[in-house]
Design a protein around this motif. Structure first.
Motif, PDB file in Angstrom:
ATOM      1  N   GLN A   1     -10.240  -3.455 -11.455  1.00 19.24           N
ATOM      2  CA  GLN A   1      -9.626  -2.147 -11.702  1.00 19.24           C
ATOM      3  C   GLN A   1      -8.707  -2.199 -12.914  1.00 19.24           C
ATOM      4  O   GLN A   1      -8.701  -1.287 -13.744  1.00 19.24           O
ATOM      5  CB  GLN A   1      -8.844  -1.688 -10.469  1.00 19.24           C
ATOM      6  CG  GLN A   1      -9.722  -1.361  -9.284  1.00 19.24           C
ATOM      7  CD  GLN A   1      -8.938  -1.169  -8.001  1.00 19.24           C
ATOM      8  OE1 GLN A   1      -7.731  -1.382  -7.934  1.00 19.24           O
ATOM      9  NE2 GLN A   1      -9.643  -0.771  -6.947  1.00 19.24           N
TER      10      GLN A   1
ATOM     11  N   PRO B   1      -3.741  -3.118  -7.298  1.00 23.79           N
ATOM     12  CA  PRO B   1      -4.981  -3.092  -8.077  1.00 23.79           C
ATOM     13  C   PRO B   1      -5.645  -4.463  -8.150  1.00 23.79           C
ATOM     14  O   PRO B   1      -4.975  -5.494  -8.176  1.00 23.79           O
ATOM     15  CB  PRO B   1      -4.538  -2.650  -9.469  1.00 23.79           C
ATOM     16  CG  PRO B   1      -3.204  -2.032  -9.285  1.00 23.79           C
ATOM     17  CD  PRO B   1      -2.587  -2.716  -8.101  1.00 23.79           C
ATOM     18  N   THR B   2      -6.958  -4.443  -8.220  1.00 24.90           N
ATOM     19  CA  THR B   2      -7.731  -5.674  -8.415  1.00 24.90           C
ATOM     20  C   THR B   2      -7.864  -5.948  -9.909  1.00 24.90           C
ATOM     21  O   THR B   2      -7.623  -5.067 -10.744  1.00 24.90           O
ATOM     22  CB  THR B   2      -9.142  -5.533  -7.814  1.00 24.90           C
ATOM     23  OG1 THR B   2      -9.839  -4.507  -8.538  1.00 24.90           O
ATOM     24  CG2 THR B   2      -9.086  -5.197  -6.324  1.00 24.90           C
TER      25      THR B   2
ATOM     26  N   ASN C   1      -8.755   2.999  -7.810  1.00 34.70           N
ATOM     27  CA  ASN C   1      -8.011   2.417  -6.702  1.00 34.70           C
ATOM     28  C   ASN C   1      -8.064   3.279  -5.444  1.00 34.70           C
ATOM     29  O   ASN C   1      -8.271   2.768  -4.346  1.00 34.70           O
ATOM     30  CB  ASN C   1      -6.559   2.155  -7.128  1.00 34.70           C
ATOM     31  CG  ASN C   1      -5.814   1.323  -6.127  1.00 34.70           C
ATOM     32  OD1 ASN C   1      -5.192   1.871  -5.234  1.00 34.70           O
ATOM     33  ND2 ASN C   1      -5.883   0.013  -6.273  1.00 34.70           N
TER      34      ASN C   1
ATOM     35  N   THR D   1       0.857  -1.186   0.000  1.00 36.92           N
ATOM     36  CA  THR D   1       0.000   0.000   0.000  1.00 36.92           C
ATOM     37  C   THR D   1       0.893   1.236   0.000  1.00 36.92           C
ATOM     38  O   THR D   1       2.065   1.171   0.364  1.00 36.92           O
ATOM     39  CB  THR D   1      -0.923   0.053   1.244  1.00 36.92           C
ATOM     40  OG1 THR D   1      -0.124   0.082   2.417  1.00 36.92           O
ATOM     41  CG2 THR D   1      -1.874  -1.136   1.272  1.00 36.92           C
TER      42      THR D   1
ATOM     43  N   LEU E   1      -7.024   4.308 -13.316  1.00 35.50           N
ATOM     44  CA  LEU E   1      -6.578   3.377 -12.279  1.00 35.50           C
ATOM     45  C   LEU E   1      -6.477   4.079 -10.929  1.00 35.50           C
ATOM     46  O   LEU E   1      -6.904   3.536  -9.906  1.00 35.50           O
ATOM     47  CB  LEU E   1      -5.241   2.748 -12.674  1.00 35.50           C
ATOM     48  CG  LEU E   1      -4.733   1.633 -11.766  1.00 35.50           C
ATOM     49  CD1 LEU E   1      -5.757   0.504 -11.624  1.00 35.50           C
ATOM     50  CD2 LEU E   1      -3.412   1.090 -12.300  1.00 35.50           C
TER      51      LEU E   1
ATOM     52  N   PHE F   1       2.221   1.377  -8.962  1.00 35.60           N
ATOM     53  CA  PHE F   1       1.448   0.339  -9.644  1.00 35.60           C
ATOM     54  C   PHE F   1       2.349  -0.580 -10.457  1.00 35.60           C
ATOM     55  O   PHE F   1       2.112  -1.785 -10.528  1.00 35.60           O
ATOM     56  CB  PHE F   1       0.375   0.965 -10.539  1.00 35.60           C
ATOM     57  CG  PHE F   1      -0.750   1.620  -9.776  1.00 35.60           C
ATOM     58  CD1 PHE F   1      -1.381   0.982  -8.719  1.00 35.60           C
ATOM     59  CD2 PHE F   1      -1.181   2.891 -10.123  1.00 35.60           C
ATOM     60  CE1 PHE F   1      -2.422   1.581  -8.021  1.00 35.60           C
ATOM     61  CE2 PHE F   1      -2.223   3.502  -9.433  1.00 35.60           C
ATOM     62  CZ  PHE F   1      -2.849   2.848  -8.381  1.00 35.60           C
TER      63      PHE F   1
ATOM     64  N   LEU G   1      -3.326   4.267  -1.964  1.00 36.08           N
ATOM     65  CA  LEU G   1      -3.256   3.334  -3.080  1.00 36.08           C
ATOM     66  C   LEU G   1      -2.931   1.940  -2.568  1.00 36.08           C
ATOM     67  O   LEU G   1      -2.247   1.786  -1.549  1.00 36.08           O
ATOM     68  CB  LEU G   1      -2.184   3.769  -4.076  1.00 36.08           C
ATOM     69  CG  LEU G   1      -2.323   5.173  -4.663  1.00 36.08           C
ATOM     70  CD1 LEU G   1      -1.152   5.478  -5.587  1.00 36.08           C
ATOM     71  CD2 LEU G   1      -3.646   5.331  -5.390  1.00 36.08           C
ATOM     72  N   SER G   2      -3.407   0.936  -3.283  1.00 38.79           N
ATOM     73  CA  SER G   2      -3.128  -0.452  -2.929  1.00 38.79           C
ATOM     74  C   SER G   2      -2.947  -1.249  -4.220  1.00 38.79           C
ATOM     75  O   SER G   2      -3.139  -0.732  -5.321  1.00 38.79           O
ATOM     76  CB  SER G   2      -4.261  -1.035  -2.093  1.00 38.79           C
ATOM     77  OG  SER G   2      -5.472  -1.011  -2.827  1.00 38.79           O
TER      78      SER G   2
END
Length: 94
Positions: free
Chosen positions: A34, A30-31, A55, A6, A51, A78, A27-28
């Motif tokens: 996403q 991404p899935t 996110n 993160t 994004l 990212f 921010l983490s």
């Protein structure tokens, strides 16, 4: 540069939208959802903006006012998830 899973991205200039002020975006990793939405957007900058929007869960208006260096830090964060370790399921064979 080492990255965590993160990132509290402290904006170089806080962004005010109505009565809210955004100074940090969380921010983490991404899935898949996403990333799929990100891939549908034409243009690298627009895709990055999408994004960040998805996110960090902030309005696109906030993202559109981010400074270039803040966008670059988000992109670097990212991008580090694309790096795979040896033997991982997503790494390419040599």
């Amino acid at each position: 540069m080492l990255f965590d899973d993160t990132l509290d991205l402290e904006l170089s200039t806080p962004i005010k939208l109505a009565e809210l002020e955004y100074s940090v975006l969380k921010l983490s990793e991404p899935t898949a959802e996403q990333l799929m939405a990100h891939e549908k957007v034409a243009g690298a900058m627009a895709a990055l903006a999408m994004l960040i929007h998805l996110n960090a869960k902030v309005p696109m208006k906030v993202v559109s006012q981010m400074k270039q260096r803040d966008l670059a830090r988000a992109a670097d964060f990212f991008a580090h998830f694309n790096e795979t370790s040896p033997g991982s399921a997503t790494s390419s064979p040599n």
